[in-house]
Enzyme design. Structure first.
Site, PDB file in Angstrom:
ATOM      1  N   CYS A   1     -35.909  -0.180   9.511  1.00 53.27           N
ATOM      2  CA  CYS A   1     -34.833   0.514  10.248  1.00 53.27           C
ATOM      3  C   CYS A   1     -35.440   1.704  10.983  1.00 53.27           C
ATOM      4  CB  CYS A   1     -33.762   1.039   9.311  1.00 53.27           C
ATOM      5  SG  CYS A   1     -33.192  -0.116   8.050  1.00 53.27           S
TER       6      CYS A   1
ATOM      7  N   CYS B   1     -29.073  -6.781  12.304  1.00 48.86           N
ATOM      8  CA  CYS B   1     -30.360  -6.152  12.526  1.00 48.86           C
ATOM      9  C   CYS B   1     -31.450  -6.882  11.751  1.00 48.86           C
ATOM     10  CB  CYS B   1     -30.322  -4.686  12.066  1.00 48.86           C
ATOM     11  SG  CYS B   1     -29.896  -3.534  13.381  1.00 48.86           S
TER      12      CYS B   1
ATOM     13  N   CYS C   1       2.497   3.197  -3.178  1.00 48.78           N
ATOM     14  CA  CYS C   1       1.793   4.291  -3.855  1.00 48.78           C
ATOM     15  C   CYS C   1       1.308   5.344  -2.864  1.00 48.78           C
ATOM     16  CB  CYS C   1       0.590   3.757  -4.628  1.00 48.78           C
ATOM     17  SG  CYS C   1       1.034   2.633  -5.951  1.00 48.78           S
ATOM     18  N   HIS C   2       0.764   4.885  -1.754  1.00 47.75           N
ATOM     19  CA  HIS C   2       0.098   5.803  -0.831  1.00 47.75           C
ATOM     20  C   HIS C   2       0.991   6.390   0.244  1.00 47.75           C
ATOM     21  CE1 HIS C   2      -3.798   5.050  -2.605  1.00 47.75           C
ATOM     22  NE2 HIS C   2      -3.606   3.759  -2.512  1.00 47.75           N
TER      23      HIS C   2
ATOM     24  N   CYS D   1       0.859  -1.199   0.000  1.00 47.52           N
ATOM     25  CA  CYS D   1       0.000   0.000   0.000  1.00 47.52           C
ATOM     26  C   CYS D   1       0.887   1.238   0.000  1.00 47.52           C
ATOM     27  CB  CYS D   1      -0.880   0.057   1.247  1.00 47.52           C
ATOM     28  SG  CYS D   1      -1.775  -1.443   1.639  1.00 47.52           S
TER      29      CYS D   1
ATOM     30  N   CYS E   1     -37.279   1.600  14.558  1.00 50.56           N
ATOM     31  CA  CYS E   1     -36.506   1.696  15.797  1.00 50.56           C
ATOM     32  C   CYS E   1     -35.684   2.972  15.824  1.00 50.56           C
ATOM     33  CB  CYS E   1     -35.558   0.501  15.936  1.00 50.56           C
ATOM     34  SG  CYS E   1     -36.386  -1.016  16.390  1.00 50.56           S
ATOM     35  N   HIS E   2     -34.872   3.172  14.806  1.00 47.25           N
ATOM     36  CA  HIS E   2     -33.849   4.220  14.857  1.00 47.25           C
ATOM     37  C   HIS E   2     -34.348   5.622  14.585  1.00 47.25           C
ATOM     38  CE1 HIS E   2     -30.677   1.455  15.759  1.00 47.25           C
ATOM     39  NE2 HIS E   2     -31.041   0.668  14.763  1.00 47.25           N
TER      40      HIS E   2
ATOM     41  N   ARG F   1     -23.281  -5.331  10.758  1.00 39.62           N
ATOM     42  CA  ARG F   1     -24.289  -4.760  11.652  1.00 39.62           C
ATOM     43  C   ARG F   1     -25.653  -4.745  10.988  1.00 39.62           C
ATOM     44  NH1 ARG F   1     -27.015  -4.305  15.078  1.00 39.62           N
ATOM     45  NH2 ARG F   1     -27.109  -2.890  16.857  1.00 39.62           N
TER      46      ARG F   1
END
Lengths: 292, 151, 108
Positions: free
Chosen positions: A208, A253, A110-111, A107, A211-212, A249
């Protein structure tokens, strides 16, 4: 005195006691329900966990999930040594320098210095990629680099390597506001994410938003519902006893509401990630966060 | 006189609210035989005193699988007088033993912090043994909430 | 398996009591969990001992049981008498040993 009166008297006392206990129960519930007012400071740097929401937000104030956690859990994120997500960040620091693949690069080839090259990168993920004609999540960007530029193998979505690298890169944006693009070419994907967010699914027929959005701040049995922001991902969750991705996650849910979950990296989850990220526009990136 | 529907409802919900809050009673945490056995073995016949040991634990554990715990024991920590060991017990776990810390005069301070697993609301016990054989104990009740929508 | 992490101040004054923090990545399989498919208990596999030496002498140790959380975190104090080297040793049920060292310099 008639017998009935005595019985009524006892019932009356019990009823009052019942009311008092209900009142106590309710007041405890309300106390626990509000996000707390603690400030998050990590290694001397203040992280914004409460902001004015973007236009069109259903909330008056945006809160990071950090605000809904107990003070002991919050403390674990306030110190980079106490934070159990950091062993994987350390792993990624080493991987950053490791040469892999047919191109003979790492990585860093280049970075170079991640602190410079990766600064701000996490704030606008998922991001539009012209070559692919679609948005890509951070995981997808990493695998794109690995396969097309390094000639190396893809990393599995939930592998320690991928979790560590997304956490390490995310860390370089810690403290910067989430700023995902939602207009132009992103708009159809953002709209798809929004539809998914508000659609009820599963045996429990929940969305979603149910609840949220409708119940953010309330207790769902023993869990304190947050606004469902993802500014801290990948996150160390006590439930997982390890770091996990946003898509993990989302999947969890969906399983909870007994719906058939989409796959990690699926178009549905990419669209949903764009939309959910936009709901948290302005909150600081907290990667790697600590949650329940 | 019959209870009105309202009164019955209030009585019922009062009971549920009490259960939800989970107020512990002293009898709920009577130490099991296994816990008593481990404490006795550790104490080696010494009488168990109170004071000197301070166990810090959250009142409510957000998640029972990661509960931050600290123990501090007052002691000059010199070669002549120091804390030898501190044993942590989770009285409500399937196996109560959690960890035993071994200090030395070079510790400077008899303190240790770790994160433990608690299967349910229970009493956590810290027993300290000094270099002169005396033993002291502290206990704390930690409420562990179970059930939610974790994903 | 990620490397153990240890936080030790680089310097201390003579007889200063410092705080050391340690964390090692480990699942700490308790032996209580059951395999969902077979119904059999997943065997226990934990870090069972943690030892700290200073210039070769044991200064702190912990016997660890399954009641300790995954990715065991341990914080403790040491009174530093002189410059030297700490060695931190974790022992796994399967016999594996994980070690790391940190030096400290006593100034003034």
């Amino acid at each position: 005195m008639p017998k009935g009166f005595k019985l009524y008297g006892l019932a009356g006392v019990a009823a009052v006691a019942g009311v008092a206990t209900v009142a106590l129960g309710l007041s405890i519930q309300t106390l626990m329900a509000d996000p707390n007012n603690n400030e998050l400071v990590v290694d001397g740097k203040k992280i914004t966990t409460k902001v004015k929401p973007p236009k069109g937000s259903p909330f008056d104030t945006l809160y990071s999930g950090w605000r809904f956690r107990s003070k002991e859990t919050q403390a674990l994120q306030a110190d980079d040594f106490e934070n159990p997500g950091f062993p994987l960040v350390d792993l990624a620091r080493e991987l950053w320098l490791k040469v892999e693949g047919t191109a003979g690069k790492s990585c860093s080839s280049c970075h170079e210095d991640a602190a410079k090259s990766m600064k701000g990168v996490r704030t606008n993920m998922p991001k539009w990629n012209d070559a692919k004609g679609r948005p890509l999540t951070l995981e997808q960007h990493i695998n794109l680099c690995r396969t097309e530029r390094m000639g190396a193998k893809k990393w599995k979505w939930e592998s320690n390597h991928m979790l560590g690298m997304t956490a390490f890169i995310g860390l370089q944006s810690r403290g910067m506001p989430v700023k995902v693009q939602t207009n132009g070419k992103m708009k159809p994907w953002w709209k798809r994410g929004k539809d998914l967010y508000y659609t009820r699914v599963g045996q429990l027929d929940m969305s979603c938003a149910g609840c949220h959005e409708d119940n953010a701040g309330k207790m769902i049995r023993a869990d304190h519902l947050s606004q469902g922001n993802i500014n801290g991902f990948p996150t160390y969750r006590f439930k997982w006893q390890k770091m996990g991705s946003v898509h993990r996650r989302f999947k969890g849910c969906m399983k909870n509401i007994r719906a058939k979950p989409y796959k990690r990296g699926s178009d549905e989850f990419v669209a949903l990630e764009i939309y959910v990220a936009s709901r948290g526009q302005g909150l600081s990136v907290e990667t790697p966060a600590v949650r329940n | 006189m019959e209870l009105t529907k309202r009164e019955l409802l209030l009585l019922g919900s009062g009971a549920i609210a009490t259960m939800a809050v989970g107020l512990p009673t002293a009898s709920a945490f009577a130490a099991s035989a296994e816990v008593e056995k481990q404490i006795a073995a550790f104490a080696g016949g010494a009488k168990i005193g109170s004071g000197k040991v301070s166990l810090t634990a959250p009142e409510i554990a957000e998640n029972g699988n990661t509960v931050p715990i600290s123990v501090d024991v007052e002691s000059p920590m010199t070669k002549a007088d120091y804390v030898k060991s501190v044993m942590l017990l989770a009285t409500g776990n399937p196996a109560p033993g959690v960890a035993t810390f071994h200090f030395s005069p070079m510790s400077g301070q008899a303190s240790a912090t770790t994160r433990i697993r608690l299967a349910k609301t229970q009493e956590v016990i810290a027993v300290a043994k000094m270099s002169n054989g005396s033993v002291f104990m502290d206990k704390k009740v930690v409420k562990v909430t179970i059930g939610g929508c974790g994903g | 398996m990620a490397k153990p992490r240890v936080k030790v101040p680089r310097t201390a004054s003579k007889d200063e009591v410092i705080t050391i923090k340690t964390l090692i990545s480990h699942k700490m399989e308790s032996g209580q969990r059951k395999d969902r498919k077979t119904g059999k208990k997943i065997p226990r596999k934990i870090i069972n001992k943690f030892t700290v030496t200073f210039n070769g002498v044991q200064v702190f140790a912990t016997e660890i049981q399954p009641g300790v959380s995954a990715n065991p975190f341990l914080q403790f104090n040491i009174k530093v008498p002189e410059s030297g080297e700490f060695e931190f040793i974790w022992v796994d049920d399967d016999g594996s040993i994980y070690k790391t060292k940190k030096s400290i310099k006593v100034t003034g």
